[in-house]
Motif scaffolding. Sequence first.
Motif, short mmCIF file in Angstrom:
data_model
loop_
_atom_site.label_atom_id
_atom_site.label_comp_id
_atom_site.label_asym_id
_atom_site.label_seq_id
_atom_site.Cartn_x
_atom_site.Cartn_y
_atom_site.Cartn_z
N THR A 146 -31.58 -36.26 5.55
CA THR A 146 -31.55 -37.50 4.77
C THR A 146 -32.08 -38.67 5.60
OG1 THR A 146 -29.66 -36.69 3.51
CG2 THR A 146 -30.07 -39.05 3.45
N ASP A 147 -31.71 -38.73 6.88
CA ASP A 147 -32.20 -39.81 7.74
C ASP A 147 -33.71 -39.78 7.85
OD1 ASP A 147 -29.59 -40.49 8.16
OD2 ASP A 147 -29.47 -39.67 10.19
N LYS A 154 -33.98 -39.78 -1.20
CA LYS A 154 -32.66 -39.18 -1.05
C LYS A 154 -32.50 -37.92 -1.90
CE LYS A 154 -29.99 -43.27 0.30
NZ LYS A 154 -28.84 -44.14 -0.04
N ARG A 155 -33.12 -37.91 -3.06
CA ARG A 155 -32.94 -36.75 -3.95
C ARG A 155 -33.63 -35.51 -3.37
NH1 ARG A 155 -31.09 -37.28 -9.84
NH2 ARG A 155 -30.88 -35.10 -10.42
N ALA A 157 -34.25 -35.10 -0.26
CA ALA A 157 -33.50 -34.75 0.95
C ALA A 157 -32.31 -33.86 0.62
CB ALA A 157 -33.03 -36.02 1.66
N ALA A 158 -31.57 -34.20 -0.44
CA ALA A 158 -30.44 -33.37 -0.84
C ALA A 158 -30.91 -31.97 -1.23
CB ALA A 158 -29.70 -34.03 -2.00
N SER A 345 -25.91 -34.34 -3.94
CA SER A 345 -26.60 -35.44 -4.64
C SER A 345 -25.65 -36.60 -4.90
CB SER A 345 -27.19 -34.93 -5.96
OG SER A 345 -28.20 -33.99 -5.73
N ASN A 348 -25.20 -38.30 -1.43
CA ASN A 348 -26.40 -39.01 -0.98
C ASN A 348 -26.64 -40.28 -1.77
OD1 ASN A 348 -26.92 -37.14 0.96
ND2 ASN A 348 -28.90 -36.48 0.16
N PRO A 353 -25.38 -44.44 5.07
CA PRO A 353 -25.82 -43.52 6.12
C PRO A 353 -24.84 -43.37 7.27
CG PRO A 353 -27.62 -44.95 5.43
CD PRO A 353 -26.39 -45.46 4.76
N LEU A 356 -22.41 -40.67 6.21
CA LEU A 356 -22.90 -39.54 5.43
C LEU A 356 -22.56 -38.19 6.06
CD1 LEU A 356 -24.42 -38.63 2.95
CD2 LEU A 356 -26.57 -38.85 4.22
N ASN A 360 -20.51 -35.21 4.27
CA ASN A 360 -20.96 -33.82 4.17
C ASN A 360 -19.92 -32.86 4.72
OD1 ASN A 360 -23.40 -34.63 3.07
ND2 ASN A 360 -24.52 -34.53 5.00
#
Length: 420
Positions: A146-147, A154-155, A157-158, A345, A348, A353, A356, A360
């Motif tokens: 995500t970073d 972001k989507r 990344a997820a 999702s 995220n 951040p 995050l 998780n």
Amino acid sequence: MSETRTACETAVEGQRRADATRTAVRSAAPLWWVWLAAWPVTAVFVLSNAATPLYVLWQRDIGFSKGTLTVVFAFYVFGLIGSLLVSGVVSDRLGRKPVLLPALALALAACLIFATATSVAALIVARLFTGIAVGAVVSAGMAAVTDVAGPERKRIAALLASCAMVFGAGLGPLLAGVLSETAPAPTVTVFVVEAVLLVTAALAVLRMPVRRPEAGAKGSWIRVPGVPHGNGRQITLGIAVFAPGITATSFVLSLGPSLLSGLLGATSRIVAGAMAFVMFLAATGVQFAVQRLKRRTILTAGAVSTTLSMLTLIAAVHTSSVTALVVSALLAGAGQGMGQLGGLSLLNSSIPPQRLAEANAALNVGGYIPAGILPVSAGYLSDALGLTNGATIFGTALMALAVIGGLTVRATRHHVTDPA
């Protein structure tokens, strides 16, 4: 006068945020780096299930029951949950690399122990080390994806982080099954190959374009991971569907080979590895298929898929059908995949951040606790009552949890909405 000053301050703050967003977009890493950032997650998850087709060999050579087998599997969950109590917070405070590099080193140590194991104790230590490494990558590794992706992606990344996890989890047993049947030293070769994969993952982490956190956080370094105030409903909804899904796949991984050999008469390790692979291939493919659907729809479908998986599992053990067992595995994979994607999702889209990785970790703690307890119970029930009765009781209990999860999602609208 004060109203004018307040308005000016608001405008300045808004401009500062807009400038920060534009800077982030301009400095976002290329898309190929987002894919490469997911590679360490895949590499560690290859190890997570690589031992699955090999347990029947260790059972033959060392000698232990199905109950002991599920305990060996459960030590992976213990290591994972223990790691999640630390790795998410440490990653958010010190950065992703200081967590990922030691995790990869520990995974390499697990490969060495697996390759030389001659006792149940060695298998337990190897599984424990594997669980610790996996706990680090599901918190720090997924947050790193995500970073690298940046705020505008972001989507995706997820999606990539989730698919990296399930694809690696499926690739491991397939490699182990094929190599153990076709290459010399059946309980060694796959771990040599995996060690090479882990080294390449470490090189990717060393070059990964992620920054160290700027602001120090407060609170204990070792704690049960959680989410910021106001995000409790999102994490609850994610766990409600993800937990039954990953528990279903954990059952297939721990007792699937025993079901194939003891109940259904299929002794090929390639078949056992392939069943696990197609299960996680389903988990990967379904996420790409449903990525554009609403999160509420994704979570609901995940709960339905896990429910159907358990119904099919019960049918498989009562009819001695390999086909039904494979269908059950496919549905379990789809259930985990959609539950995982929906949960990630939600996190995220709403978690800052700097929290995050911990979020998780919280999602995975909620998922892996039942994934450790229920398959172990099923293993000992199978020893006491037989595989058919043990699998039936497990399937009925997990089916009830999946139904409750789906009903919880359907009863909640506000916290599962998608951005416009």
